[in-house]
Design a protein around this motif. Structure first.
Motif, PDB file in Angstrom:
ATOM      1  N   ARG A  43      39.505  47.226  49.438  1.00 24.60           N
ATOM      2  CA  ARG A  43      39.077  46.936  50.807  1.00 24.60           C
ATOM      3  C   ARG A  43      39.499  45.553  51.279  1.00 24.60           C
ATOM      4  O   ARG A  43      38.829  44.922  52.102  1.00 24.60           O
ATOM      5  N   ARG A  44      40.627  45.095  50.751  1.00 23.22           N
ATOM      6  CA  ARG A  44      41.215  43.838  51.209  1.00 23.22           C
ATOM      7  C   ARG A  44      42.721  44.012  51.361  1.00 23.22           C
ATOM      8  O   ARG A  44      43.329  44.848  50.705  1.00 23.22           O
ATOM      9  N   HIS A  45      43.311  43.216  52.241  1.00 21.27           N
ATOM     10  CA  HIS A  45      44.758  43.177  52.398  1.00 21.27           C
ATOM     11  C   HIS A  45      45.256  41.811  51.937  1.00 21.27           C
ATOM     12  O   HIS A  45      44.528  40.810  52.016  1.00 21.27           O
ATOM     13  N   THR A 128      32.248  54.768  53.792  1.00 21.13           N
ATOM     14  CA  THR A 128      33.307  54.135  53.009  1.00 21.13           C
ATOM     15  C   THR A 128      33.804  55.084  51.921  1.00 21.13           C
ATOM     16  O   THR A 128      33.060  55.919  51.407  1.00 21.13           O
ATOM     17  N   ARG A 164      40.579  49.552  55.564  1.00 20.80           N
ATOM     18  CA  ARG A 164      39.593  49.084  54.577  1.00 20.80           C
ATOM     19  C   ARG A 164      38.556  50.150  54.233  1.00 20.80           C
ATOM     20  O   ARG A 164      38.260  50.382  53.064  1.00 20.80           O
ATOM     21  N   THR A 169      44.900  49.713  50.968  1.00 18.87           N
ATOM     22  CA  THR A 169      45.181  48.284  50.842  1.00 18.87           C
ATOM     23  C   THR A 169      46.660  48.014  51.097  1.00 18.87           C
ATOM     24  O   THR A 169      47.524  48.705  50.549  1.00 18.87           O
ATOM     25  N   ASP A 192      42.918  39.471  54.157  1.00 20.64           N
ATOM     26  CA  ASP A 192      41.724  38.855  53.577  1.00 20.64           C
ATOM     27  C   ASP A 192      42.078  37.914  52.429  1.00 20.64           C
ATOM     28  O   ASP A 192      41.339  36.977  52.130  1.00 20.64           O
TER      29      ASP A 192
END
Length: 339
Positions: A43-45, A128, A164, A169, A192
């Motif tokens: 859940r981050r780039h 999610t 996310r 990702t 992120d």
């Protein structure tokens, strides 16, 4: 630097000290105090920037070494140097694009996959996507992000904004962290995790790490050793130098031999299995040739009873052999000769 400085020499990649998973931080290097530096990717780039010779490829290798053994993430790669950088990892990647057209096809497929996941989450009443072996996360690693065609860059922007919640990702590595190369800031603002290797200009530090970073002490223009970097994310908020682990060719070959992308995957667990045709390859070909307009990926999933990952992998193999083509975004059609 002295010989006791942990950053003076590159440290070999230590392997995993627990079962590999995208749900936990992965180790990517050593800090100046000798401790391992880890980064969470779920859940981050991620944006990675640095000049030629700064160690970008080595850092990319450490990330791949952390993700490839995990069975709860599928990794796709884009390498517009003809596969020169990511080619050694090819047999462990779900997809690998090495031309601009391939990259657009890959990002189109990723956008379709994101929308499928969104629909599935709505049907399940979940906000999610929690990765498992049966429902893996998707990580898309782009080596030299600045070379993406504009159409792929537009899709990448949407993936960064919306990915996310459904565990998609985006990992973007570039030697040119310019405004244009990162979508005039639109994509960069979604990153992120920011990792800055050596840069030439002070302004490049701000382009990677954010406005005002250089004045706040986040300075990489004086770095001299390859692989030394600063990382800025929710878990790293001070400008502490780190150095990426070193993976030699033998280590990469060992990882890919132990964790290849399977040529066939188990039947879908999120829907009924279609057992009227025991051969999914025959079912795939029948679906591809059934109509002049081709078939969508959901159609192929239904026809074969296999997972989307299996279908994408099969299509990639057939495309590389010149036996299928993408008739339109999200639709595939067989060429005249049967495989």
């Amino acid at each position: 630097m002295t010989e006791t400085d942990p950053l003076a020499r590159p440290n070999p990649w230590p392997g995993h000290d627990h079962p590999a998973t995208i749900t936990k931080p992965i180790a990517i290097g050593v800090s100046e105090d000798g401790t391992a530096v880890t980064v969470l990717l779920l859940r981050r780039h991620v944006l990675i920037g640095g000049v030629v010779g700064a160690g970008k490829s080595g850092l990319v290798n450490t990330i791949l070494a952390g993700l490839i053994p995990a069975d709860d993430v599928t990794v796709w790669g884009v390498d517009l140097k003809g596969g020169m950088e990511l080619g050694p990892w090819a047999q462990s990647l779900g997809r690998l694009a090495t031309t601009p057209d391939d990259a657009l096809t890959l990002f189109t497929a990723a956008w379709e996959e994101l929308n499928r996941r969104t629909r599935e989450q709505a049907q399940r009443g979940e906000r999610t996507w929690n990765p498992t072996r049966e429902r893996p996360a998707l990580a898309i690693l782009v080596d030299e992000f600045a070379e993406l065609p504009p159409e792929a860059l537009d899709i990448a922007d949407s993936l960064a904004r919306l990915g996310r919640a459904v565990a998609v990702t985006l990992i973007a590595a570039t030697q040119r962290p310019t405004q244009d190369a990162t979508g005039n800031g639109a994509i960069r603002s979604q990153m992120d995790v920011r990792i800055a290797l050596r840069v030439r200009e002070r302004a490049d530090t701000d382009l990677i790490l954010g406005a005002g970073a250089y004045k706040s002490g986040w300075r990489t223009d004086a770095f001299t050793l390859p692989g030394v970097f600063l990382i800025l994310d929710p878990d790293h908020t001070t400008p502490t130098p780190h150095r990426a682990y070193l993976l030699d060719d033998d280590t990469v070959a060992d990882i890919t031999s132990r964790y290849p992308t399977p040529p066939a995957l188990p039947a879908r667990s999120d829907g009924p299995h279609t057992d009227h045709n025991p051969d999914p390859n025959s079912a795939l070909w029948t679906a591809l040739t059934a109509t002049p307009d081709g078939a969508s990926v959901p159609d192929l999933v239904t026809a074969t009873g296999r997972s989307r990952r299996w279908v994408y992998y099969a299509l990639q193999q057939l495309q590389e052999a010149g036996k299928v083509r993408q008739a339109a975004p999200g639709r595939w059609h067989a060429t005249p000769h049967r495989p």
